[in-house]
Scaffold this motif. Structure first.
Motif, PDB file in Angstrom:
ATOM      1  N   THR A  69       0.834  -1.197   0.000  1.00  0.00           N
ATOM      2  CA  THR A  69       0.000   0.000   0.000  1.00  0.00           C
ATOM      3  C   THR A  69       0.872   1.251   0.000  1.00  0.00           C
ATOM      4  OG1 THR A  69      -0.114   0.064   2.419  1.00  0.00           O
ATOM      5  CG2 THR A  69      -1.838  -1.170   1.259  1.00  0.00           C
ATOM      6  N   HIS A  70       0.356   2.297  -0.631  1.00  0.00           N
ATOM      7  CA  HIS A  70       1.065   3.585  -0.587  1.00  0.00           C
ATOM      8  C   HIS A  70       0.059   4.709  -0.446  1.00  0.00           C
ATOM      9  CE1 HIS A  70       3.977   6.760  -1.409  1.00  0.00           C
ATOM     10  NE2 HIS A  70       2.993   7.334  -2.088  1.00  0.00           N
ATOM     11  N   SER A  71       0.363   5.624   0.480  1.00  0.00           N
ATOM     12  CA  SER A  71      -0.367   6.880   0.613  1.00  0.00           C
ATOM     13  C   SER A  71       0.615   7.926   1.106  1.00  0.00           C
ATOM     14  CB  SER A  71      -1.533   6.743   1.603  1.00  0.00           C
ATOM     15  OG  SER A  71      -1.050   6.554   2.919  1.00  0.00           O
ATOM     16  N   HIS A  72       0.284   9.192   0.890  1.00  0.00           N
ATOM     17  CA  HIS A  72       1.186  10.251   1.332  1.00  0.00           C
ATOM     18  C   HIS A  72       1.301  10.290   2.851  1.00  0.00           C
ATOM     19  CE1 HIS A  72       2.103  13.020  -2.229  1.00  0.00           C
ATOM     20  NE2 HIS A  72       1.658  11.878  -2.734  1.00  0.00           N
ATOM     21  N   GLU A  73       0.245   9.919   3.553  1.00  0.00           N
ATOM     22  CA  GLU A  73       0.282   9.976   5.018  1.00  0.00           C
ATOM     23  C   GLU A  73       1.103   8.838   5.611  1.00  0.00           C
ATOM     24  OE1 GLU A  73      -2.753  10.242   8.861  1.00  0.00           O
ATOM     25  OE2 GLU A  73      -3.542  10.075   6.819  1.00  0.00           O
ATOM     26  N   GLU A  74       0.953   7.625   5.072  1.00  0.00           N
ATOM     27  CA  GLU A  74       1.610   6.453   5.652  1.00  0.00           C
ATOM     28  C   GLU A  74       2.890   6.061   4.933  1.00  0.00           C
ATOM     29  OE1 GLU A  74       0.682   5.075   8.371  1.00  0.00           O
ATOM     30  OE2 GLU A  74      -1.198   6.174   8.625  1.00  0.00           O
ATOM     31  N   GLY A  75       3.082   6.510   3.695  1.00  0.00           N
ATOM     32  CA  GLY A  75       4.213   6.061   2.909  1.00  0.00           C
ATOM     33  C   GLY A  75       3.923   4.702   2.281  1.00  0.00           C
ATOM     34  N   ALA A 102      16.555  -7.099  -0.719  1.00  0.00           N
ATOM     35  CA  ALA A 102      17.212  -6.945  -2.027  1.00  0.00           C
ATOM     36  C   ALA A 102      16.625  -5.811  -2.843  1.00  0.00           C
ATOM     37  CB  ALA A 102      17.107  -8.257  -2.808  1.00  0.00           C
ATOM     38  N   THR A 103      15.382  -5.419  -2.533  1.00  0.00           N
ATOM     39  CA  THR A 103      14.739  -4.319  -3.262  1.00  0.00           C
ATOM     40  C   THR A 103      14.669  -3.048  -2.415  1.00  0.00           C
ATOM     41  OG1 THR A 103      12.600  -5.272  -2.597  1.00  0.00           O
ATOM     42  CG2 THR A 103      13.387  -5.752  -4.828  1.00  0.00           C
ATOM     43  N   SER A 104      15.566  -2.962  -1.405  1.00  0.00           N
ATOM     44  CA  SER A 104      15.786  -1.733  -0.617  1.00  0.00           C
ATOM     45  C   SER A 104      14.632  -1.355   0.300  1.00  0.00           C
ATOM     46  CB  SER A 104      16.123  -0.554  -1.547  1.00  0.00           C
ATOM     47  OG  SER A 104      17.270  -0.814  -2.300  1.00  0.00           O
ATOM     48  N   TRP A 105      13.923  -2.366   0.819  1.00  0.00           N
ATOM     49  CA  TRP A 105      12.944  -2.108   1.862  1.00  0.00           C
ATOM     50  C   TRP A 105      13.637  -2.210   3.217  1.00  0.00           C
ATOM     51  CZ3 TRP A 105       7.262  -2.106   1.362  1.00  0.00           C
ATOM     52  CH2 TRP A 105       6.840  -2.061   0.036  1.00  0.00           C
ATOM     53  N   ARG A 106      13.032  -1.589   4.233  1.00  0.00           N
ATOM     54  CA  ARG A 106      13.566  -1.650   5.584  1.00  0.00           C
ATOM     55  C   ARG A 106      12.488  -2.108   6.556  1.00  0.00           C
ATOM     56  NH1 ARG A 106      17.665   3.340   6.888  1.00  0.00           N
ATOM     57  NH2 ARG A 106      19.058   3.065   5.108  1.00  0.00           N
ATOM     58  N   TRP A 107      12.940  -2.747   7.644  1.00  0.00           N
ATOM     59  CA  TRP A 107      12.007  -3.199   8.673  1.00  0.00           C
ATOM     60  C   TRP A 107      11.916  -2.143   9.772  1.00  0.00           C
ATOM     61  CZ3 TRP A 107       8.208  -6.376   9.682  1.00  0.00           C
ATOM     62  CH2 TRP A 107       7.828  -6.568  11.012  1.00  0.00           C
ATOM     63  N   SER A 108      10.701  -1.836  10.214  1.00  0.00           N
ATOM     64  CA  SER A 108      10.475  -0.881  11.295  1.00  0.00           C
ATOM     65  C   SER A 108       9.820  -1.617  12.459  1.00  0.00           C
ATOM     66  CB  SER A 108       9.569   0.259  10.823  1.00  0.00           C
ATOM     67  OG  SER A 108       9.147   1.050  11.920  1.00  0.00           O
ATOM     68  N   TYR A 138       8.961  -1.178   5.106  1.00  0.00           N
ATOM     69  CA  TYR A 138       8.582   0.090   4.492  1.00  0.00           C
ATOM     70  C   TYR A 138       9.681   0.570   3.552  1.00  0.00           C
ATOM     71  CZ  TYR A 138      11.923   2.529   7.498  1.00  0.00           C
ATOM     72  OH  TYR A 138      13.083   2.955   8.103  1.00  0.00           O
ATOM     73  N   ILE A 139       9.323   1.495   2.676  1.00  0.00           N
ATOM     74  CA  ILE A 139      10.317   2.138   1.803  1.00  0.00           C
ATOM     75  C   ILE A 139      10.685   3.478   2.424  1.00  0.00           C
ATOM     76  CG2 ILE A 139      10.720   3.191  -0.448  1.00  0.00           C
ATOM     77  CD1 ILE A 139       9.000   1.072  -1.713  1.00  0.00           C
ATOM     78  N   ARG A 140      11.956   3.644   2.702  1.00  0.00           N
ATOM     79  CA  ARG A 140      12.419   4.856   3.371  1.00  0.00           C
ATOM     80  C   ARG A 140      12.168   6.092   2.503  1.00  0.00           C
ATOM     81  NH1 ARG A 140      18.641   6.021   5.428  1.00  0.00           N
ATOM     82  NH2 ARG A 140      18.168   7.919   6.626  1.00  0.00           N
ATOM     83  N   GLY A 141      11.694   7.169   3.152  1.00  0.00           N
ATOM     84  CA  GLY A 141      11.488   8.434   2.454  1.00  0.00           C
ATOM     85  C   GLY A 141      10.281   8.447   1.544  1.00  0.00           C
ATOM     86  N   SER A 142       9.352   7.510   1.728  1.00  0.00           N
ATOM     87  CA  SER A 142       8.201   7.445   0.828  1.00  0.00           C
ATOM     88  C   SER A 142       7.015   8.258   1.338  1.00  0.00           C
ATOM     89  CB  SER A 142       7.768   5.985   0.638  1.00  0.00           C
ATOM     90  OG  SER A 142       7.454   5.367   1.885  1.00  0.00           O
ATOM     91  N   ARG A 143       7.046   8.661   2.600  1.00  0.00           N
ATOM     92  CA  ARG A 143       5.926   9.431   3.140  1.00  0.00           C
ATOM     93  C   ARG A 143       5.883  10.820   2.501  1.00  0.00           C
ATOM     94  NH1 ARG A 143       7.065   9.119   8.328  1.00  0.00           N
ATOM     95  NH2 ARG A 143       5.577   7.537   8.974  1.00  0.00           N
ATOM     96  N   ASP A 144       4.675  11.262   2.138  1.00  0.00           N
ATOM     97  CA  ASP A 144       4.426  12.574   1.531  1.00  0.00           C
ATOM     98  C   ASP A 144       5.154  12.750   0.206  1.00  0.00           C
ATOM     99  OD1 ASP A 144       2.571  13.826   3.343  1.00  0.00           O
ATOM    100  OD2 ASP A 144       4.196  13.820   4.812  1.00  0.00           O
ATOM    101  N   THR A 185       8.860  -3.755  -9.101  1.00  0.00           N
ATOM    102  CA  THR A 185       9.962  -4.726  -9.037  1.00  0.00           C
ATOM    103  C   THR A 185       9.783  -5.662  -7.849  1.00  0.00           C
ATOM    104  OG1 THR A 185      11.510  -3.186 -10.088  1.00  0.00           O
ATOM    105  CG2 THR A 185      12.454  -4.996  -8.817  1.00  0.00           C
ATOM    106  N   THR A 186       9.428  -5.082  -6.693  1.00  0.00           N
ATOM    107  CA  THR A 186       9.211  -5.893  -5.499  1.00  0.00           C
ATOM    108  C   THR A 186       8.062  -6.881  -5.713  1.00  0.00           C
ATOM    109  OG1 THR A 186       9.973  -4.067  -4.095  1.00  0.00           O
ATOM    110  CG2 THR A 186       8.709  -5.827  -3.042  1.00  0.00           C
ATOM    111  N   ALA A 187       6.949  -6.381  -6.254  1.00  0.00           N
ATOM    112  CA  ALA A 187       5.780  -7.243  -6.472  1.00  0.00           C
ATOM    113  C   ALA A 187       6.109  -8.390  -7.429  1.00  0.00           C
ATOM    114  CB  ALA A 187       4.622  -6.407  -7.006  1.00  0.00           C
ATOM    115  N   ASP A 188       6.849  -8.089  -8.506  1.00  0.00           N
ATOM    116  CA  ASP A 188       7.206  -9.127  -9.481  1.00  0.00           C
ATOM    117  C   ASP A 188       8.073 -10.214  -8.841  1.00  0.00           C
ATOM    118  OD1 ASP A 188       5.791  -7.809 -11.410  1.00  0.00           O
ATOM    119  OD2 ASP A 188       7.543  -6.819 -12.309  1.00  0.00           O
ATOM    120  N   ARG A 189       9.053  -9.811  -8.039  1.00  0.00           N
ATOM    121  CA  ARG A 189       9.937 -10.804  -7.416  1.00  0.00           C
ATOM    122  C   ARG A 189       9.198 -11.638  -6.371  1.00  0.00           C
ATOM    123  NH1 ARG A 189      15.879  -7.887  -6.606  1.00  0.00           N
ATOM    124  NH2 ARG A 189      16.117  -7.204  -8.776  1.00  0.00           N
ATOM    125  N   LEU A 190       8.285 -11.013  -5.652  1.00  0.00           N
ATOM    126  CA  LEU A 190       7.506 -11.771  -4.680  1.00  0.00           C
ATOM    127  C   LEU A 190       6.589 -12.775  -5.380  1.00  0.00           C
ATOM    128  CD1 LEU A 190       6.576  -8.903  -2.177  1.00  0.00           C
ATOM    129  CD2 LEU A 190       8.028 -10.880  -1.684  1.00  0.00           C
TER     130      LEU A 190
END
Length: 321
Positions: free
Chosen positions: A7-13, A31-37, A44-50, A60-65
């Motif tokens: 999921t992606h939104s400006h509020e949640e990233g 491998a696709t540059s996600w981080r665990w919080s 989550y993807i860093r810096g994706s909020r707003d 790319t992530t969806a295809d590999r999964l």
């Protein structure tokens, strides 16, 4: 395999739901540059909020999964939030981060002190300069005490270094809670205006012809909309510009920055602590001279103005610098 939802939104990233430990998704997400919080309990993807979704990374992530056997759904909402709300949330997060890092630094300092105190307590029972007596019945205990002293001292130094690092990160986070500097605000406004001009140019179609001197001239101009997405982006840029122009106006009203709209050639401007005579007023800069030197300074770097009339009966301030 688990059913996953990106999921992606400006509020949640950008987040992913449905993963679990040991299901094989972690390796792909790393491998696709996600981080665990830990605080979010999610990758989550860093810096994706707003920001608008990074579709290339999400796809790319969806295809590999999917290749790994997961069922993946993608839900994207690029609706921008009001800039005032974005800034308020950013400041709140910076406060929370600074407070958490301060608490971490305090805890680590306490750990360091306790470790050093433990080492000192063990050393107090050893006569100063007493060597380890090899073969003596005290050798085993002496070596054990020496190892404990070294272990506590080393742990104390490591905790102290970690505490200082956390305190430094807290200071950096706290800097994000202060009002934006006039220079940063001015640069931000210039960038937003440039982006808006670029969007406006992209929304127009020109019909050209040549005049008698074979020079191109515009004989028709048609404004059109490239896409709903571009229209939304333009509206967001205009809303951001209005917000930061309001911030800039307040900075001028508070005396943090000087309004140079009334400046003219012959007046004096203070830049970087020195007075300069204004030779020419340009759209974004001032051409300044002093003691034979000439520079160009952006309007937002001016910290004070004096008119030529104000200095008519006094010594030239630029010549005294």
């Amino acid at each position: 395999m688990n059913a996953l939802t990106i999921t992606h939104s400006h509020e949640e990233g950008t987040l992913i739901d449905g993963t679990s430990r040991g299901d094989g998704s972690a390796e792909i997400l790393k491998a696709t540059s996600w981080r665990w919080s830990r605080s979010l309990g999610s990758w989550y993807i860093r810096g994706s909020r707003d920001h608008d979704a990074r579709t290339w990374q999400i796809n790319t992530t969806a295809d590999r999964l999917r290749e790994a056997g997961f069922e993946v759904e993608v839900e994207i909402d690029n609706t921008a939030r009001p800039i005032a709300q974005v800034e308020a949330d950013r400041i709140d997060r910076a406060h929370a981060r600074a407070d958490a890092l301060d608490a971490k630094a305090e805890k680590l300092h306490a750990t360091a002190e306790a470790r050093h105190a433990a080492a000192d307590q063990i050393a107090e029972h050893i006569p100063f300069g007493q060597p380890i007596l090899v073969g003596h019945h005290s050798e085993r205990r002496a070596r054990r005490d020496q190892d404990r002293i070294h272990s506590n001292m080393r742990a104390g130094f490591e905790a102290e270094a970690a505490a200082n690092a956390a305190a430094g990160r807290a200071a950096t986070a706290r800097a994000g809670t202060r009002p934006e500097s006039p220079t940063t605000t001015a640069n931000r406004i210039d960038k937003l205006r440039a982006e808006i001009r670029q969007f406006e140019r992209n929304r127009r179609t020109y019909t050209l012809a040549t005049d008698a001197d074979s020079k191109p001239v515009v004989i028709a101009e048609v404004q059109h909309h490239n896409s709903t997405e571009n229209d939304a982006r333009l509206a967001s840029l205009q809303e951001h510009l209005a917000y930061w122009e309001k911030v800039r106006a307040q900075q001028i009203a508070d005396g943090e920055v000087v309004d140079v709209s009334t400046a003219k050639a012959g007046d004096y401007a203070r830049v970087s602590g020195s007075w300069w005579r204004i030779k020419r007023v340009n759209a974004k800069t001032l051409t300044l001279v002093s003691s034979g030197c000439s520079i160009r300074a952006p309007h937002h770097q001016v910290t004070a103005l004096r008119t030529a009339t104000d200095t008519a009966d006094t010594e030239d301030p630029a010549a005294t610098e």
